[in-house]
Design a protein around this motif. Structure first.
Motif, PDB file in Angstrom:
ATOM      1  N   LYS A 220       0.931  -1.238  -0.110  1.00 38.31           N
ATOM      2  CA  LYS A 220      -0.059   0.104  -0.051  1.00 38.31           C
ATOM      3  C   LYS A 220       0.808   1.461   0.084  1.00 38.31           C
ATOM      4  O   LYS A 220       0.711   2.292  -0.760  1.00 38.31           O
ATOM      5  CB  LYS A 220      -0.826   0.050   1.238  1.00 38.31           C
ATOM      6  CG  LYS A 220      -1.867   1.055   1.228  1.00 38.31           C
ATOM      7  CD  LYS A 220      -2.712   1.227   2.792  1.00 38.31           C
ATOM      8  CE  LYS A 220      -3.399   2.330   2.953  1.00 38.31           C
ATOM      9  NZ  LYS A 220      -4.291   2.201   4.159  1.00 38.31           N
TER      10      LYS A 220
ATOM     11  N   TYR B  70      -3.473   1.496  -5.593  1.00 39.88           N
ATOM     12  CA  TYR B  70      -3.403   2.000  -4.204  1.00 39.88           C
ATOM     13  C   TYR B  70      -4.820   2.172  -3.831  1.00 39.88           C
ATOM     14  O   TYR B  70      -4.943   1.958  -2.602  1.00 39.88           O
ATOM     15  CB  TYR B  70      -2.843   3.398  -4.448  1.00 39.88           C
ATOM     16  CG  TYR B  70      -2.991   4.137  -3.362  1.00 39.88           C
ATOM     17  CD1 TYR B  70      -1.791   3.820  -2.262  1.00 39.88           C
ATOM     18  CD2 TYR B  70      -3.572   5.364  -3.003  1.00 39.88           C
ATOM     19  CE1 TYR B  70      -2.243   4.702  -0.973  1.00 39.88           C
ATOM     20  CE2 TYR B  70      -3.827   6.066  -1.816  1.00 39.88           C
ATOM     21  CZ  TYR B  70      -2.989   5.754  -0.758  1.00 39.88           C
ATOM     22  OH  TYR B  70      -2.908   6.357   0.307  1.00 39.88           O
TER      23      TYR B  70
ATOM     24  N   CYS C  44      -6.212   0.340  -0.242  1.00 40.09           N
ATOM     25  CA  CYS C  44      -6.897   1.279   0.796  1.00 40.09           C
ATOM     26  C   CYS C  44      -8.096   0.945   1.221  1.00 40.09           C
ATOM     27  O   CYS C  44      -8.850   1.098   2.247  1.00 40.09           O
ATOM     28  CB  CYS C  44      -7.049   2.776   0.263  1.00 40.09           C
ATOM     29  SG  CYS C  44      -5.429   3.584   0.291  1.00 40.09           S
TER      30      CYS C  44
END
Length: 422
Positions: free
Chosen positions: A338, A357, A361
């Motif tokens: 991440k 990404y 998340c």
């Protein structure tokens, strides 16, 4: 006047010491024959053949082939201990490695064991080793296998494969009770080339192999295959065609392959597609870029006090259970990945990094992968037990039933039960 008739070539002439070395028949015309020495054609009459044999032309052409002019070749006598050593090394090569190794191994044996019994005249290269394996060892073990099976019933495990030249092959393993070992054994039987890869071609290759190995088709009790339609098809599969000739034949489908298909179909219908994208693209991001790997290694080292990251695992297209190890590896490095994609979306300004990404998340993606990790871990555990060489069949059955109960407790609503056939 006497009636003339055509005389025909007689096969016994080829066994007559006076003719066997030089007389040959003419294919397609039994009224003619050929002299191998003089390169001339003769009529297939005994009198004409004898007359030709007495001519000066034939005697002159025969002299270079006379055994009196050829001296005997002085072959060196090799001790029986050397033969045993060569056989042992050839057997080792056939079982553990390729024939190319024997060139170096033979030289090593001569240097290391020069004074040992059987190594004084030891000479073994690839050609000789291949000849020993094909002409001595293979017939010996094949004969032992036939004697061990005898007239007993047996089962077969069959599967298709390709060799390095993309030639289709049918691998056959046999399962039977070994009288010499006093137990049930599974061993290699044959590797047959497949001209046609349909069910008819596989059946023909299987019957041909059984005939060549001296086994009766009616003694076949069961076949084990994968779940491919060419093998298990109800109307025209291999099993269906063999069943017409062997009414008592039993089909044993591969449990490992069934588990693979069950997991693949369940995930395809019930899980979000973005999870597959997350797993594949995370691996692809690093697979062709040493710079990205170096940057990620630096980030991982900073977060984990100098430790190096484990490599991400590629997702196999044919074995869906390989996703279990890929998921475990991603979950172990979730924070580091991440962080890396968060920096890469700004540094490289890459849309793929932006998407990945966002997915890292998303807590739902993490929850799904944690759920899959435990589900696939149990399936993988049972799958590996079925792949093991030595296992207790009764314990395998209990493990499989326990897996089904475990899946029911995790997936079904409490109080619900599975219907028969579902």
């Amino acid at each position: 006047m006497s009636k003339k008739y055509a005389q025909h070539f007689r096969a016994e002439w080829l066994k007559d010491p006076n003719y066997e070395k030089w007389l040959r028949r003419v294919e397609g015309d039994d009224t003619k024959c050929v002299c191998k020495y003089c390169h001339c054609t003769l009529s297939a009459k005994r009198s004409d053949i004898d007359r030709h044999r007495q001519t000066l032309k034939h005697k002159k052409a025969e002299k270079p082939f006379s055994t009196e002019r050829q001296g005997t070749i002085p072959f060196e006598k090799v001790s029986s201990d050397t033969h045993v050593t060569e056989g042992n090394v050839s057997l080792f090569i056939a079982e553990h490695c390729s024939l190319r190794v024997v060139d170096h191994l033979s030289e090593l044996c001569k240097v290391r064991f020069a004074d040992s019994k059987g190594c004084k005249d030891f000479k073994l290269k690839r050609t000789k080793c291949s000849a020993i394996v094909c002409n001595v060892l293979a017939p010996h073990f094949s004969s032992d296998l036939k004697d061990d099976i005898g007239d007993q019933k047996f089962s077969l495990l069959i599967d298709e494969s390709n060799d390095i030249t993309v030639t289709k092959l049918l691998g056959i393993a046999i399962r039977f009770y070994s009288r010499s070992k006093k137990k049930i054994v599974v061993t290699f039987l044959d590797l047959v080339e497949l001209p046609d890869c349909d069910s008819t071609g596989i059946c023909d290759a299987l019957k041909r192999s059984l005939k060549n190995n001296g086994l009766e088709l009616q003694k076949l009790t069961a076949i084990g295959t994968d779940n491919a339609s060419v093998m298990t098809g109800v109307n025209s599969g291999v099993y269906a065609k063999l069943k017409t000739e062997v009414p008592h034949l039993i089909l044993i489908k591969c449990v490992c392959h069934s588990l693979q298909l069950a997991v693949s179909h369940a995930t395809a219908q019930c899980l979000p597609r973005n999870l597959d994208f997350l797993i594949k693209e995370t691996y692809n991001w690093f697979s062709h870029s040493a710079i990205r790997q170096a940057r990620y290694k630096e980030i991982f080292s900073l977060i984990n006090d100098g430790q190096a990251p484990l490599k991400l695992i590629h997702l196999s297209q044919t074995r869906w259970l390989s996703v279990e190890s890929a998921i475990v590896r991603i979950l172990q490095q979730w924070l580091e990945l991440k962080t890396h994609f968060g920096m890469a979306r700004h540094g490289e300004k890459c849309y793929t990094a932006e998407i990945l990404y966002g997915m890292f998340c998303d807590k739902e993606n993490y929850a799904f992968l944690v759920f899959l990790k435990h589900i696939l871990g149990e399936v993988q555990r049972v799958n590996k037990k079925f792949e093991a060489e030595v296992q207790d069949p009764t314990k395998l059955l209990s493990d499989l039933l326990h897996l089904i109960d475990s899946m029911k407790s995790k997936v079904l609503i409490p109080g619900k039960t599975l219907k028969a056939g579902s």
